[in-house]
Scaffold this motif. Sequence first.
Motif, PDB file in Angstrom:
ATOM      1  N   LEU A  92       0.877  -1.203  -0.052  1.00 23.55           N
ATOM      2  CA  LEU A  92      -0.038  -0.040   0.029  1.00 23.55           C
ATOM      3  C   LEU A  92       0.886   1.426  -0.051  1.00 23.55           C
ATOM      4  O   LEU A  92       2.060   1.480   0.816  1.00 23.55           O
ATOM      5  CB  LEU A  92      -0.893   0.029   1.128  1.00 23.55           C
ATOM      6  N   THR A  93       0.402   2.218  -0.703  1.00 24.58           N
ATOM      7  CA  THR A  93       0.995   3.600  -0.657  1.00 24.58           C
ATOM      8  C   THR A  93       1.225   4.147   0.578  1.00 24.58           C
ATOM      9  O   THR A  93       0.033   3.743   1.543  1.00 24.58           O
ATOM     10  CB  THR A  93       0.592   4.595  -1.736  1.00 24.58           C
ATOM     11  N   GLU A  96      -2.599   5.050   1.408  1.00 21.49           N
ATOM     12  CA  GLU A  96      -3.502   4.163   1.706  1.00 21.49           C
ATOM     13  C   GLU A  96      -3.202   3.306   2.943  1.00 21.49           C
ATOM     14  O   GLU A  96      -4.006   2.927   3.423  1.00 21.49           O
ATOM     15  CB  GLU A  96      -3.239   3.075   0.314  1.00 21.49           C
ATOM     16  N   ASN A  97      -2.033   3.450   3.433  1.00 20.57           N
ATOM     17  CA  ASN A  97      -1.643   2.827   4.729  1.00 20.57           C
ATOM     18  C   ASN A  97      -2.278   3.572   5.903  1.00 20.57           C
ATOM     19  O   ASN A  97      -2.880   3.245   6.746  1.00 20.57           O
ATOM     20  CB  ASN A  97      -0.114   3.059   5.087  1.00 20.57           C
ATOM     21  N   PHE A 100      -6.020   3.117   5.690  1.00 22.93           N
ATOM     22  CA  PHE A 100      -6.523   1.724   5.877  1.00 22.93           C
ATOM     23  C   PHE A 100      -7.426   1.653   6.996  1.00 22.93           C
ATOM     24  O   PHE A 100      -8.613   1.070   6.931  1.00 22.93           O
ATOM     25  CB  PHE A 100      -5.342   0.919   6.282  1.00 22.93           C
ATOM     26  N   ARG A 103     -11.000   3.180   6.284  1.00 23.19           N
ATOM     27  CA  ARG A 103     -11.764   2.470   5.443  1.00 23.19           C
ATOM     28  C   ARG A 103     -12.551   1.324   6.043  1.00 23.19           C
ATOM     29  O   ARG A 103     -13.725   1.015   5.670  1.00 23.19           O
ATOM     30  CB  ARG A 103     -10.995   2.089   4.203  1.00 23.19           C
ATOM     31  N   LYS A 109     -15.705   8.711   2.010  1.00 20.27           N
ATOM     32  CA  LYS A 109     -14.616   8.702   1.217  1.00 20.27           C
ATOM     33  C   LYS A 109     -14.019  10.330   1.299  1.00 20.27           C
ATOM     34  O   LYS A 109     -12.822  10.379   1.523  1.00 20.27           O
ATOM     35  CB  LYS A 109     -14.844   8.469  -0.165  1.00 20.27           C
ATOM     36  N   LYS A 130       2.284   9.021  -2.393  1.00 24.76           N
ATOM     37  CA  LYS A 130       2.142   7.962  -3.508  1.00 24.76           C
ATOM     38  C   LYS A 130       3.349   6.993  -3.360  1.00 24.76           C
ATOM     39  O   LYS A 130       3.386   5.940  -4.210  1.00 24.76           O
ATOM     40  CB  LYS A 130       2.203   8.663  -4.599  1.00 24.76           C
TER      41      LYS A 130
END
Length: 357
Positions: A92-93, A96-97, A100, A103, A109, A130
């Motif tokens: 994961l970028t 995204e980390n 996490f 989510r 969102k 990224k």
Amino acid sequence: MNDDIVILDQVAKSYDSVPAVRDVSFTVRRGEFVSLLGPSGCGKSTILRLIAGFEQPDRGRILIDGVDVVDVPPHKRPVNLVFQSYALFPHLTVFENVAFGLRRKGVDKAQIGERVCRFLHLTGLDTLEKRFPSQLSGGQQQRVALARALVNQPKVLLLDEPLGALDLKLRKRMQIELKQLQREVGISFIYVTHDQDEALALSDRIAVINAGELLQFAPGRDLYDAPRTQFVANFLGESNIMHGTVVVANGRPKVEVAGREVDVVIPNGARYEPGDRVLVSVRPEQMALDAPEAVNQLPATVAEKVFLGNAFNVFLRIDPDLPCLVRGTDRAVFDRLTPGQQVLVSWQPEQGRILAS
């Protein structure tokens, strides 16, 4: 609103009948940075895991924001835990980390984007969102782990030696950044470390732990200036520990050390009788050499001297069984000393402390 966000009340934990935590009680205030300080294996990480819910206490209460959480599973406690290993997802970028946990909770969102961007900014990761963990330095990975924990807005952040894997220079820089981050987000931090300098640099208060026992809990300066036990005196800095006997001179309690009476500070509430054996603690930098007007003076012999750049150490022998360390900065004093030389070592009465047995 109660000012205490975390309360441990007589918490105990054993493994195979071996005590790891012995009836520990302390509180953490809202917005406070508290460190659990002690040697490896003393129980400090176990205390952190008990607060997080990864371990269950044998007895005692753990309250977070007024709620007893002993029977609450880890994922339902309002805390997050940051490990030394960071535990980032390699596939994961950075963005995204950090996102996490949000989510998994089903957060909207748009709100995820807003919160993640805020904590990437706070941790100085704006331009790295990224990248993947393998493309980051150790310090950057640590920031990602912090952002991921903080983005969930826990009431308490638990940190288990999070800077231990970093080199010394980076660790020092991260200490400053971590304290600034904690102050900015206003969340209570409970931080595990065995590094006394790190604890002093970061903490509002420090809990000194040994063999599962909480020995003293106070601001770092109070611990340094007024240690209660020999362990605290020696673990938080260096200290000269001298055996003495309580005597009475002119109606005022004093202590006889190496055949001479010295004036020391008696701990609040402590009572001593003539003939009581005690320990006297004096910090090396609080001792002076050949100060003729000093109240407390003991004859000593210079054993060795060591130049340290911005300071120096002088190793003395007050008697064959009583070594003594003096630390100073006056190079003129250092230059005139030679091994075997006779000197008078002294300190002010308020700088000598009787330690609890």
